[in-house]
Design a protein around this motif. Sequence first.
Motif, PDB file in Angstrom:
ATOM      1  N   GLN A   1      84.542  64.966 -80.415  1.00  0.00           N
ATOM      2  CA  GLN A   1      84.955  66.331 -79.727  1.00  0.00           C
ATOM      3  C   GLN A   1      83.623  67.191 -79.134  1.00  0.00           C
ATOM      4  OE1 GLN A   1      86.067  69.232 -82.995  1.00  0.00           O
ATOM      5  NE2 GLN A   1      87.769  69.939 -81.672  1.00  0.00           N
ATOM      6  N   LEU A   2      83.801  67.319 -78.018  1.00  0.00           N
ATOM      7  CA  LEU A   2      82.512  68.082 -77.392  1.00  0.00           C
ATOM      8  C   LEU A   2      82.907  69.409 -76.718  1.00  0.00           C
ATOM      9  CD1 LEU A   2      81.647  65.033 -75.001  1.00  0.00           C
ATOM     10  CD2 LEU A   2      80.468  65.453 -77.177  1.00  0.00           C
ATOM     11  N   PHE A   3      82.034  70.257 -76.826  1.00  0.00           N
ATOM     12  CA  PHE A   3      82.106  71.744 -76.550  1.00  0.00           C
ATOM     13  C   PHE A   3      81.542  72.482 -75.473  1.00  0.00           C
ATOM     14  CE2 PHE A   3      81.613  76.513 -77.707  1.00  0.00           C
ATOM     15  CZ  PHE A   3      83.083  76.740 -77.696  1.00  0.00           C
ATOM     16  N   GLU A   4      82.024  72.928 -74.640  1.00  0.00           N
ATOM     17  CA  GLU A   4      81.523  73.674 -73.476  1.00  0.00           C
ATOM     18  C   GLU A   4      81.492  75.370 -73.680  1.00  0.00           C
ATOM     19  OE1 GLU A   4      80.358  75.841 -70.460  1.00  0.00           O
ATOM     20  OE2 GLU A   4      82.747  75.611 -70.291  1.00  0.00           O
ATOM     21  N   PRO A   5      80.471  75.820 -73.899  1.00  0.00           N
ATOM     22  CA  PRO A   5      80.406  77.166 -74.439  1.00  0.00           C
ATOM     23  C   PRO A   5      80.801  78.227 -73.562  1.00  0.00           C
ATOM     24  CG  PRO A   5      78.328  76.407 -74.121  1.00  0.00           C
ATOM     25  CD  PRO A   5      78.985  75.151 -73.709  1.00  0.00           C
ATOM     26  N   VAL A   6      80.624  77.995 -72.104  1.00  0.00           N
ATOM     27  CA  VAL A   6      80.908  79.112 -71.136  1.00  0.00           C
ATOM     28  C   VAL A   6      82.430  79.270 -71.128  1.00  0.00           C
ATOM     29  CG1 VAL A   6      80.938  79.806 -68.530  1.00  0.00           C
ATOM     30  CG2 VAL A   6      79.063  78.552 -69.605  1.00  0.00           C
ATOM     31  N   SER A   7      83.163  78.373 -71.055  1.00  0.00           N
ATOM     32  CA  SER A   7      84.528  78.680 -71.304  1.00  0.00           C
ATOM     33  C   SER A   7      85.569  78.280 -72.430  1.00  0.00           C
ATOM     34  CB  SER A   7      85.417  77.683 -70.033  1.00  0.00           C
ATOM     35  OG  SER A   7      85.267  76.440 -70.336  1.00  0.00           O
ATOM     36  N   SER A   8      84.573  78.008 -73.550  1.00  0.00           N
ATOM     37  CA  SER A   8      85.070  77.654 -74.760  1.00  0.00           C
ATOM     38  C   SER A   8      86.020  76.403 -74.689  1.00  0.00           C
ATOM     39  CB  SER A   8      85.794  78.711 -75.637  1.00  0.00           C
ATOM     40  OG  SER A   8      84.595  79.726 -75.817  1.00  0.00           O
ATOM     41  N   THR A   9      85.683  75.272 -73.976  1.00  0.00           N
ATOM     42  CA  THR A   9      86.511  74.468 -73.739  1.00  0.00           C
ATOM     43  C   THR A   9      86.054  73.078 -74.548  1.00  0.00           C
ATOM     44  OG1 THR A   9      87.130  74.971 -71.596  1.00  0.00           O
ATOM     45  CG2 THR A   9      87.419  72.760 -72.451  1.00  0.00           C
ATOM     46  N   TYR A  10      87.020  72.523 -75.201  1.00  0.00           N
ATOM     47  CA  TYR A  10      86.693  71.412 -76.044  1.00  0.00           C
ATOM     48  C   TYR A  10      87.237  69.980 -75.079  1.00  0.00           C
ATOM     49  CZ  TYR A  10      85.958  73.286 -80.695  1.00  0.00           C
ATOM     50  OH  TYR A  10      85.604  74.092 -81.712  1.00  0.00           O
ATOM     51  N   THR A  11      86.370  69.251 -74.982  1.00  0.00           N
ATOM     52  CA  THR A  11      86.559  67.867 -74.274  1.00  0.00           C
ATOM     53  C   THR A  11      86.637  66.646 -75.350  1.00  0.00           C
ATOM     54  OG1 THR A  11      85.574  68.523 -72.091  1.00  0.00           O
ATOM     55  CG2 THR A  11      85.634  66.223 -72.531  1.00  0.00           C
ATOM     56  N   TYR A  12      87.398  66.044 -75.441  1.00  0.00           N
ATOM     57  CA  TYR A  12      87.494  64.853 -76.217  1.00  0.00           C
ATOM     58  C   TYR A  12      87.349  63.419 -75.647  1.00  0.00           C
ATOM     59  CZ  TYR A  12      89.728  68.665 -78.955  1.00  0.00           C
ATOM     60  OH  TYR A  12      90.061  69.864 -79.586  1.00  0.00           O
ATOM     61  N   LEU A  13      86.495  62.744 -76.127  1.00  0.00           N
ATOM     62  CA  LEU A  13      86.026  61.385 -75.793  1.00  0.00           C
ATOM     63  C   LEU A  13      86.762  60.344 -76.598  1.00  0.00           C
ATOM     64  CD1 LEU A  13      82.647  60.244 -74.812  1.00  0.00           C
ATOM     65  CD2 LEU A  13      84.110  58.967 -76.397  1.00  0.00           C
ATOM     66  N   LEU A  14      87.636  59.449 -76.098  1.00  0.00           N
ATOM     67  CA  LEU A  14      88.213  58.644 -76.988  1.00  0.00           C
ATOM     68  C   LEU A  14      87.897  57.345 -76.427  1.00  0.00           C
ATOM     69  CD1 LEU A  14      92.025  60.170 -76.828  1.00  0.00           C
ATOM     70  CD2 LEU A  14      89.935  60.688 -78.687  1.00  0.00           C
ATOM     71  N   GLY A  15      87.206  56.425 -77.505  1.00  0.00           N
ATOM     72  CA  GLY A  15      86.801  55.084 -76.778  1.00  0.00           C
ATOM     73  C   GLY A  15      87.565  53.955 -77.673  1.00  0.00           C
ATOM     74  N   CYS A  16      87.779  52.761 -77.055  1.00  0.00           N
ATOM     75  CA  CYS A  16      88.269  51.700 -77.605  1.00  0.00           C
ATOM     76  C   CYS A  16      87.121  50.856 -78.158  1.00  0.00           C
ATOM     77  CB  CYS A  16      89.321  50.903 -76.779  1.00  0.00           C
ATOM     78  SG  CYS A  16      89.818  49.386 -77.349  1.00  0.00           S
ATOM     79  N   GLU A  17      87.056  50.710 -79.483  1.00  0.00           N
ATOM     80  CA  GLU A  17      85.797  49.554 -79.734  1.00  0.00           C
ATOM     81  C   GLU A  17      85.721  48.266 -79.565  1.00  0.00           C
ATOM     82  OE1 GLU A  17      84.389  51.006 -84.049  1.00  0.00           O
ATOM     83  OE2 GLU A  17      86.596  51.594 -84.116  1.00  0.00           O
ATOM     84  N   GLU A  18      87.227  47.714 -78.969  1.00  0.00           N
ATOM     85  CA  GLU A  18      87.281  46.350 -78.896  1.00  0.00           C
ATOM     86  C   GLU A  18      86.895  46.409 -77.428  1.00  0.00           C
ATOM     87  OE1 GLU A  18      89.641  47.978 -80.524  1.00  0.00           O
ATOM     88  OE2 GLU A  18      89.529  47.064 -82.644  1.00  0.00           O
ATOM     89  N   THR A  19      87.410  46.806 -76.581  1.00  0.00           N
ATOM     90  CA  THR A  19      87.177  46.785 -75.129  1.00  0.00           C
ATOM     91  C   THR A  19      85.924  47.660 -74.439  1.00  0.00           C
ATOM     92  OG1 THR A  19      88.789  48.548 -74.346  1.00  0.00           O
ATOM     93  CG2 THR A  19      89.763  46.427 -74.827  1.00  0.00           C
ATOM     94  N   GLY A  20      85.820  48.575 -75.099  1.00  0.00           N
ATOM     95  CA  GLY A  20      84.577  49.686 -74.609  1.00  0.00           C
ATOM     96  C   GLY A  20      85.159  50.475 -73.558  1.00  0.00           C
ATOM     97  N   LYS A  21      86.342  50.527 -73.451  1.00  0.00           N
ATOM     98  CA  LYS A  21      86.962  51.333 -72.447  1.00  0.00           C
ATOM     99  C   LYS A  21      87.090  52.861 -72.854  1.00  0.00           C
ATOM    100  CE  LYS A  21      89.328  48.087 -69.503  1.00  0.00           C
ATOM    101  NZ  LYS A  21      90.690  47.611 -68.968  1.00  0.00           N
ATOM    102  N   ALA A  22      87.140  53.948 -72.109  1.00  0.00           N
ATOM    103  CA  ALA A  22      87.104  55.252 -72.862  1.00  0.00           C
ATOM    104  C   ALA A  22      87.711  56.195 -71.857  1.00  0.00           C
ATOM    105  CB  ALA A  22      85.752  55.871 -72.918  1.00  0.00           C
ATOM    106  N   VAL A  23      88.347  57.368 -72.298  1.00  0.00           N
ATOM    107  CA  VAL A  23      89.037  58.342 -71.624  1.00  0.00           C
ATOM    108  C   VAL A  23      88.445  59.671 -72.080  1.00  0.00           C
ATOM    109  CG1 VAL A  23      90.905  58.577 -73.442  1.00  0.00           C
ATOM    110  CG2 VAL A  23      90.967  59.598 -71.137  1.00  0.00           C
TER     111      VAL A  23
END
Length: 249
Positions: free
Chosen positions: A5-27
């Motif tokens: 869970q990543l936070f950008e303070p100017v707009s108080s936006t949370y960006t979420y990084l989700l990763g698959c441990e098996e394939t190494g792919k992320a969104v």
Amino acid sequence: MIFRQLFEPVSSTYTYLLGCEETGKAVLIDPVISAVDRDLAELARLGLTLAYSLDTHIHADHITAGLELKKRTGSLIAGPAIDALPCTDVGVEEGKDLVVGNLRLQPIHTPGHTDGHFAYLLGDRLFTGDALLIDGCGRTDFQNGSADDLFESVRQKLFALPDDTLVYPAHDYQDRRVSTIAQEKRRNPRLGEAISLERFREIMDGLNLPYPKFIDHAVPGNRQCGVCPPDLTDNLRRYCEQIEHSPQG
């Protein structure tokens, strides 16, 4: 699953990084253009390859990083199909999972904040965008918003999920990071189970919020999946060009 869970303070936006441990792919859900370098560094640190950027809706308070991430990583741009953006590679629809490696995100159409708003469910984690915030919700007075639609989206769709479902919003302005469906049912002052539709309409009509200072730049830029408009004032251009050096959470 890898989760950040990543936070950008100017707009108080949370960006979420989700990763698959098996394939190494992320969104990345709701990435912000001013935090691209941070997000790419985190992906590299974790050894992940970005498959998709994914927005919950067309934002009014920041520029999405979808296009910049595509340029720099080759990732696909995913977003609500209802918005019909020409720059979107994958249009998400309710009932059609977005598959990232072995992760399956379930899109849930939750209009009200905007008419094309979506939440995303992954197991016991719900990424609610602006539809449901911690002890609150997004405003409903622009981008074809509707208090009636938002009430139905939250009460009929999101509150129908198990009580222990974790609620991860797109924003928080008081340093809170996560809630649950049970908590929002019980104590959300706008949308909790004790609040009627009539009362919700009164609450939203009475907010008297100022016109969003960035909307006239953000919405056109986000309709192009993350383009900084050419007519920005100096301070907003600095925001778009990542000259802002706010600490990241």
